[in-house]
Scaffold this motif. Structure first.
Motif, short mmCIF file in Angstrom:
data_model
loop_
_atom_site.label_atom_id
_atom_site.label_comp_id
_atom_site.label_asym_id
_atom_site.label_seq_id
_atom_site.Cartn_x
_atom_site.Cartn_y
_atom_site.Cartn_z
N ALA A 83 0.63 -1.28 -0.36
CA ALA A 83 0.23 0.05 0.18
C ALA A 83 1.22 1.09 -0.17
O ALA A 83 0.21 2.30 0.04
CB ALA A 83 -0.49 0.16 1.40
N LYS A 84 2.00 1.15 0.37
CA LYS A 84 3.32 2.25 0.75
C LYS A 84 3.45 2.64 -0.26
O LYS A 84 3.54 3.50 -0.78
CB LYS A 84 4.11 1.90 1.35
N ILE A 85 3.11 1.36 -1.62
CA ILE A 85 3.79 2.63 -3.01
C ILE A 85 3.37 3.58 -3.59
O ILE A 85 3.65 4.09 -4.22
CB ILE A 85 4.06 1.00 -4.13
N ILE A 86 1.82 3.26 -3.39
CA ILE A 86 0.31 4.20 -3.60
C ILE A 86 0.42 5.18 -2.49
O ILE A 86 -0.43 5.81 -2.04
CB ILE A 86 -0.34 3.79 -4.03
N GLY A 87 1.48 4.77 -1.17
CA GLY A 87 1.25 6.19 -0.42
C GLY A 87 0.72 5.77 0.63
O GLY A 87 0.38 7.05 1.00
N LYS A 88 -0.18 4.96 0.50
CA LYS A 88 -1.24 4.80 1.42
C LYS A 88 -0.76 5.46 3.13
O LYS A 88 0.35 4.42 3.80
CB LYS A 88 -2.04 3.55 1.41
N GLU A 89 -1.40 5.37 4.27
CA GLU A 89 -0.78 4.83 5.27
C GLU A 89 -1.13 4.87 5.98
O GLU A 89 -1.91 3.05 5.60
CB GLU A 89 -2.02 6.04 6.42
N PRO A 90 -0.37 3.60 7.21
CA PRO A 90 -1.04 2.10 7.38
C PRO A 90 -2.43 2.04 7.91
O PRO A 90 -3.04 3.07 8.47
CB PRO A 90 -0.44 2.11 8.97
N ALA A 91 -2.95 1.33 7.75
CA ALA A 91 -4.46 0.94 8.48
C ALA A 91 -4.71 0.85 9.57
O ALA A 91 -3.68 0.98 10.67
CB ALA A 91 -5.14 -0.66 8.11
N PRO A 92 -5.55 1.30 10.42
CA PRO A 92 -6.25 1.39 11.69
C PRO A 92 -5.97 0.09 12.52
O PRO A 92 -6.90 -1.15 11.70
CB PRO A 92 -7.23 2.26 11.64
N GLU A 93 -5.09 -0.22 13.52
CA GLU A 93 -5.20 -1.00 14.16
C GLU A 93 -6.23 -1.66 14.80
O GLU A 93 -6.99 -0.42 15.13
CB GLU A 93 -3.68 -1.23 14.87
#
Lengths: 222, 319, 667
Positions: free
Chosen positions: C99-109
């Motif tokens: 997901a980081k490759i398209i710049g996304k933040e981490p999903a909420p835990e």
């Protein structure tokens, strides 16, 4: 010791104070700093193992088979890889300097150039593997070269991935992320953490340039 | 926490009158045990400690081991006495925890720490020096010194014996007797011997237990180990480096025999084996598998041909 | 109290926004069997293996001499590599990196008290710690069963229970599994679980890296087990070339397994080192850091810096098997010594990776049960750092008889003996702490004291081994085998179990049964010594390692050792029984601080909330002020109470904040 009533049975809700947020932020920023250096240290030991193998086999020259006829891997491609990696790293460093001064666009252009450079270098490295004038097990040099090529691909992909993710994050965060403006003005916490990440990433690119230069000297010059 | 809370007026009082002199007691016990056990070990057990006294290296290694035990025993006893004493004397009472010493004095004690570091350093440095002395004075203590040994015996006559490890047997070649090969190790007594250990396939380790020789058999490496035989007897040879399937069954036996018997045996075997020896690869320090030959033959490593005249002169490739 | 009653302590976590749907990050993180968990990981592993194996065969079929040789190395490597990748994809380890490759933040835990969290990829260091507990125990017991098989074969000098091929496979698997397990046995479970709590942190620096380390570690476990269906590998855990080059399919499992375990070690060490450096609570200066944290920090330095060498060595080995390079093939310009050097350059720091955490544990346990401050804290910390540094300079003592560098032998003898100075500091610390103590012989304390007994023997025999002349007799024999079992099992594993008995009440909220714990300890201690002490004699009398046949006159000792080993093995059944009984069948709730420790990890609610501390504590002093009059409180825990010996609030009964200072009295 048998006082079981002392187990807290109480729902608490997570909360944080401004001081705690500040503490977490500083810890996160310095984690990127420490982590970036430690990551470089890990890769340095990985490359040192490869260098050890190189010099060990070179000096023992078993069966006169270190490098018969002084054959080398294709030098043209080797020079091209070396040039691409060093140029990309320099551009990345330049972008980092521009980012510190507050010019986000310059950094983004430089960063994407470095990503492109990383991909090109990886491609060249893979291509070079198909053009080798020797069998992998032909000599000590041949073995070490294959080992280095695999490590170099790992390292280039790692560095390129890292750079790409920071750029993608920057695009997605946009102006709200606080990446606009010099370091001192990037006051949002995500902006500060982001900058620490960029800085660590750029250092890693610098390390890649140094590492690949060393191995370039080892494999093509000496 | 109330019953564990420190009672400041309590501890010093106990220390003032009722406190026994712990250290004096412990030192007394320690000294007594050490003085009894050390000589007991050295004089009763020591002479029987492996690997015996068949060779010069065995003798020295046994001596070395005994010295280490004589130093180690008091160390072991010191810690055990201390632990035992603590466990017996300083138990928590059944009801409630009384107050032991606390505070800054219980956290550090410059004298104790400095003494500890000094004593351990002295012991360790002594052992390193002693070990180095023993290593050099016994010409490598019977360990494999590689192709270019740096501690070589000064004896006028050194008998070279080549040990060849292969999966899963040791064989022996006697270059001074035409390079014949046997399955049994025969060694003359009162002779300085250079074992040239090499391998044809994987790494083995030549362990002539009673001779106190241990040298890894590496392919294409001539690993040299020296010893001087003192008296006759039988020798067990085992492989002590994992070398595959039948590693556990890779052992054979040898004999240390009188010089005359050895001479007789060697010349007789040389003659008897002459036709076989011709079929062997010419004697060399190391052998390289013939990569092109489907018959799995070996040719001798041409890098350094064997010349009996320059025994240890020429530098050989250090793999 | 039943398990369901435990769940009354339902905790509301920050802002649990529902998961978004979509690719990558959208994979639901909410509990539910349709989301990602160990089951999907297993499916991913199987699919990945099949795909990789097929792909490997496709690649190999392009090269005639490989395709027709019957060598399956390429297919095996492909299968294992993609199998491990499939395992990671299946568990969700790659969701965020992709997901980081398209710049996304981490999903909420999403945190939940549901037990299913233990089967997922999670950012909670306490969950990862518990996963590691089960993981390393599984690892340990697998290796232990193999040890039982070895001892069965060695009951008699000649008659064989196993064929030589099976036997050598068992020996190699036992060694490799145990070494892999021992690298993470403390850092994984206790390090991950405790370090953030001990330094007053609410999280670790890189929680996903931490979770990654566990799931790579577990992949390594599965991979090393795949060696068995491939027919095992014949090299022992040291994997010496050319035997390595000669070996068949199982060798890839060894090389790839070690590379995977190494990756996990690097990830775990990286995360913990950065956490310790940066997330120490305010006021936790370097002289207030608990000694266990020092030991973990020193270990992490070794994990992160020495393990890359192992990774490189494994990579070269895999290349030798697949790409037909000649790193370890002497006749093609490589060198079999290269493997020995690389392996032991990693291997010796590895040995201290297996010693330092044990020292840390006993140094934590001793003050609690002696009610005394830790003696010579600074010497202990310096010793750990010193061991870590020196351990990079001793590796050639494994090669004293190998024929390389005879001129370096005095140097390596010196460094090896020098390292016993900082190692010996743990005895100074232990003995100083015991002085005039009031010892409570609880189960953890028994294990801690046992370490001093066992490790003393292990350490002193180590000096024997470092002495080159004595090394001629003892190298490669049962003497050295006994030596490292005394240090690793007698030291680290004893400390590990002591640590489990000590901290499990906090980790699980349930008390372990004391009587069963004592039975476990005494069985383990007595029969450990009865198993391994005879092996010193066996070794001196001439039995090499890894053999299935030995001299007739050694049968009495060997049989004695074998029977002791069976009882030693069964002592772990007592532990399992205790664990299952005390945690699952008839759980007895544990007090929040059952041992009355001053450590920061005990000063928070039990069970520990997701975010560890109500407020980030402000550390006021080190946690060893036992029995000290007027000592300052350990930490200011914010709105709750000042906890410490001298905390006045403590005597006033439990405050309603949940951080309870309870009365204790030793039984």
């Amino acid at each position: 010791m048998t006082d079981t009533t002392s187990i807290p049975k109480r729902a608490t809700v997570y909360s944080d104070t401004p001081e705690e947020r500040e503490f977490e932020l500083r810890a996160a920023v310095s984690s990127y700093w420490t982590g970036g250096r430690l990551f470089i240290g890990m890769f340095a030991f990985l490359l040192a193992s490869e260098a050890f193998a190189y010099f060990y086999l070179r000096s023992s020259n078993n069966g006169q088979l270190w490098r018969p006829n002084n054959i080398t891997a294709p030098t043209g491609i080797g020079w091209a890889i070396e040039f691409t990696v060093v140029a990309s790293a320099l551009i990345a460093l330049f972008g980092q300097v521009r980012l510190r001064r507050g010019n986000v666009l310059d950094w983004e252009v430089a960063g994407w150039t470095a990503v492109l450079g990383g991909l090109v270098a990886t491609g060249l490295q893979v291509w070079q593997l198909t053009k080798l004038p020797f069998f992998p097990g032909a000599s000590g040099y041949a073995s070490c070269f294959i080992g280095w090529a695999v490590m170099n691909i790992l390292m280039l992909l790692g560095g390129t991935y890292w750079m790409e993710t920071t750029l993608a994050r920057s695009l997605r965060m946009g102006g709200a992320s606080g990446v606009d403006g010099p370091d001192q003005l990037a006051m949002t916490s995500s902006g500060q953490i982001f900058r620490a990440n960029v800085s660590a990433c750029t250092y890693f690119w610098g390390f890649m340039a140094v590492g690949s230069t060393l191995f370039w000297v080892m494999f093509y010059l000496i | 926490m109330s019953d564990t809370a420190p009672r400041p007026d309590d501890a010093p009082v106990a220390a003032a009158d009722g406190e026994p002199r712990h250290f004096a007691r412990m030192i007394a016990i320690w000294l007594m045990l050490s003085l009894i056990l050390d000589p007991l070990f050295y004089f009763l057990v020591g002479p029987h400690v492996p690997p015996g006294t068949m060779t010069s290296t065995a003798e020295e290694n046994q001596f070395d081991f005994n010295i280490l035990i004589v130093i180690a025993l008091p160390v072991l006893i010191a810690v055990w006495v201390y632990l035992g004493y603590s466990i017996v004397m300083w138990r928590a009472p059944k009801s409630g925890v009384a107050d032991p010493v606390g505070g800054e004095t219980a956290r550090t004690h410059l004298g104790v720490q400095a003494a500890w570091i000094a004593i351990t350093s002295v012991i360790v440095l002594f052992l390193a020096g002693f070990g180095t002395f023993e290593l050099i004075s016994t010409n490598g203590a019977g360990g494999g010194e590689g192709p270019n040994p740096i501690w070589t015996p000064t004896a006028a006559h050194i008998l070279p014996i080549q040990v060849i490890g292969q999966q899963w047997a040791f064989t022996y070649r006697y270059p001074t007797f035409g390079g014949f090969e046997t399955k049994q190790l025969m060694v003359p007594v009162d002779t300085t011997i250079a074992f040239h250990v090499t391998s044809l396939d994987v790494i083995h380790s030549f362990w002539a237990y009673q001779l106190s020789i241990k040298a890894d058999a590496n392919p294409q490496v001539d690993n040299v180990a020296f010893t001087t035989t003192n008296h006759t007897g039988s020798v067990t040879v085992r492989c002590s480096e994992l070398c595959g399937l039948w590693h556990g069954a890779m052992f054979n036996y040898g004999q240390v025999i009188s010089k005359q018997a050895f001479e007789n045996w060697a010349t007789a075997t040389e003659k008897a084996n002459a036709s076989n020896t011709k079929l062997l690869p010419p004697f060399a320090w190391t052998y390289v598998p013939d990569a092109n030959g489907a018959d799995g033959g070996y040719y001798n490593d041409t890098v350094v041909p064997y010349s009996p005249s320059e025994v240890y002169g020429a530098k050989q490739p250090a793999s | 109290m039943t398990i369901s009653a435990e769940r009354e302590t339902e905790v509301v976590y920050p802002d649990p926004t529902p998961p978004s749907s979509g690719w990558f990050q959208g994979l639901p993180a909410r509990p539910g069997w349709l989301s990602q968990h160990i089951g999907t990981a297993a499916i991913g592993a199987v699919l990945g293996y099949l795909l990789g194996h097929w792909l490997g065969n496709v690649i190999a079929s392009g090269y005639d001499y490989v395709a027709n040789s019957g060598v399956t190395s390429i297919a095996n490597t492909g299968g294992i590599a993609l199998g491990a990748l499939g395992w990671l994809v299946g568990i969700g380890a790659l969701n965020y990196p992709l997901a980081k490759i398209i710049g996304k933040e981490p999903a909420p835990e999403f945190e939940t008290t549901s037990w299913t969290k233990y089967f997922r990829y999670t950012a909670d260091h306490k969950v990862v710690g518990m996963q590691y507990v089960i993981g390393v125990l599984l690892f340990l017991f697998t290796g232990g069963l193999l040890a039982m098989a070895i001892r069965t074969e060695l009951l008699t000098p000649t008659s064989h229970v196993f064929g030589p091929g099976t036997y050598i496979a068992i020996v190699s698997e036992h060694g490799t599994i145990m070494m892999m397990m021992a690298t993470s046995v403390v850092v994984g479970p206790l390090g991950n679980w405790l370090v953030p709590l001990m330094i007053g942190a609410r999280r670790t620096a890189f929680p996903r890296v931490e979770a990654f380390s566990f799931w790579v570690f577990s992949a390594g476990y599965l991979v090393i087990l795949t060696a068995l269906p491939y027919g095992g590998f014949p090299t022992g855990w040291t994997g010496y070339a050319p035997l390595q080059t000669q070996a068949g399919g199982g060798m890839i499992s060894y090389l790839a397994g070690f590379a995977l375990i190494g990756t996990g070690m690097m990830a775990a060490g990286f995360n913990l080192a950065v956490t310790i450096v940066n997330y120490r609570a305010p006021g936790m200066t370097w002289s207030r850091v608990p000694i266990f944290v020092w030991s973990i920090l020193a270990t992490c330095a070794l994990l992160t810096l020495a393990t890359p060498t192992l990774f490189a060595a494994g990579l070269f080995g895999i290349l030798d098997h697949t790409a037909q390079t000649a790193f370890y093939v002497t006749e093609h310009g490589g060198s079999s010594y290269l493997w020995q050097n690389l392996f032991w350059f990693f291997g010796h720091p590895e040995v201290y990776i297996m010693a330092l955490p044990g020292f840390g544990i006993v140094a934590e346990i001793l003050p609690v049960f002696t009610r005394k401050p830790l003696f010579a804290y600074k010497v202990a910390a310096a010793g750990m750092v010193g061991v870590a540094l020196l351990s990079f300079f001793v590796w050639q003592h494994h090669l004293f008889q190998s024929g390389i560098n005879p001129d370096m032998r005095p140097l390596f003898m010196l460094t090896t003996e020098l390292i016993s100075i900082p190692t010996g500091f743990i005895f100074l610390v232990g003995m100083g702490t015991l002085y005039k103590a009031k010892i409570r012989f609880e189960v953890p304390m028994l294990f801690a004291l046992a370490l001093f007994f066992n490790f003393l023997i292990g350490g002193v025999t180590g000096v024997f081994l470092s002495d080159v002349p004595v090394n001629v007799t003892v190298h490669g024999g049962f003497f050295v085998l006994s030596h490292f079992h005394y240090t690793i099992m007698g030291g680290l594993i004893f400390a590990f179990f002591g640590g489990l008995y000590f901290w499990l009440p906090k980790m699980t909220g349930k008390s372990m049964n004391k009587r069963l714990g004592q039975i476990h300890f005494w069985m383990m201690f007595v029969f450990f010594n009865l198993t391994f002490f005879p092996m010193f004699l066996i070794g001196l009398l001439g039995q090499p390692r890894r053999v299935f046949e030995y001299q007739q006159n050694l049968q009495a000792l060997n049989t004695f050792s074998s029977i002791s080993a069976f009882i030693l093995g069964s002592s772990f059944l007592v532990f399992v029984a205790n664990f299952v009984w005390s945690i699952f069948i008839k759980p007895t709730p544990s007090p929040a601080n059952p041992w009355d420790s001053l450590g920061l990890e005990w000063q928070t609610a039990s069970p520990v909330p997701y975010y560890n501390f109500e407020r980030i504590p402000v550390v006021l002093t080190d946690p060893y002020h036992y029995s000290e009059d007027g000592a300052p409180a350990v930490a200011d825990l914010g709105e709750t109470v000042l906890v410490g010996v001298a905390a006045p609030a403590a005597a006033d009964g439990p405050p309603d904040t949940g951080l309870v200072q309870h009365e204790t009295s030793p039984e």
